[in-house]
Write a protein that holds these residues in place. Structure first.
Motif, mmCIF file in Angstrom:
data_model
loop_
_atom_site.group_PDB
_atom_site.id
_atom_site.type_symbol
_atom_site.label_atom_id
_atom_site.label_comp_id
_atom_site.label_asym_id
_atom_site.label_seq_id
_atom_site.Cartn_x
_atom_site.Cartn_y
_atom_site.Cartn_z
ATOM 1 N N ILE A 1 -51.408 18.728 19.502
ATOM 2 C CA ILE A 1 -50.445 17.625 19.501
ATOM 3 C C ILE A 1 -50.017 17.262 18.080
ATOM 4 N N GLU B 1 -46.250 17.298 16.756
ATOM 5 C CA GLU B 1 -45.551 16.178 16.121
ATOM 6 C C GLU B 1 -44.857 16.627 14.836
ATOM 7 N N TYR C 1 -46.432 17.667 22.830
ATOM 8 C CA TYR C 1 -46.168 16.425 22.099
ATOM 9 C C TYR C 1 -45.083 15.605 22.806
ATOM 10 N N GLN D 1 -45.639 11.905 24.325
ATOM 11 C CA GLN D 1 -44.851 10.772 23.841
ATOM 12 C C GLN D 1 -44.076 10.119 24.986
#
Length: 111
Positions: A28, A32, A101, A105
């Motif tokens: 992750i 990002e 990711y 999110q």
């Protein structure tokens, strides 16, 4: 002798499976970083500056069938309409990382 043969066979199977397993789970943090570098220009905070309704929010991802790792990975890899393809710019693992990711999110409502 039979125990030794069993031990060798088990060792071989363990080593074989360790080196032929699918790619490691998504990273992750790496996702990002990749998102910030390649995606945030159009998708800042999960929005979409080109097509407002086709954002990366949970509701939109679900509405357009993009709420799975396979779907996000596919669109990042191959692109679609205004979305560029990244298969020539990112590795499979990087694409998996950024897809994970995005989904994480979306679950957090991009906060």
């Amino acid at each position: 002798m039979k125990k030794l043969l069993t031990l060798v066979l088990v060792t071989f199977l363990l080593l074989f499976s360790a080196f032929t397993m699918p790619a490691m789970a998504a990273d992750i943090v790496n996702g990002e970083q990749i998102f910030s570098l390649h995606c945030a220009g159009c998708h800042i905070n999960g929005s979409n500056i080109v097509r407002r309704g086709k954002n990366l929010k949970k509701q939109a991802l679900k509405k357009y069938g993009m709420d799975s790792i396979e779907a996000v990975t596919s669109i990042v890899t191959n692109g679609k309409n205004n979305m560029s393809a990244y298969k020539d710019r990112l590795t499979e693992q990087q694409i998996t990382d950024v897809a994970a990711y995005v989904l994480e999110q979306a679950e957090k409502d991009w906060r």
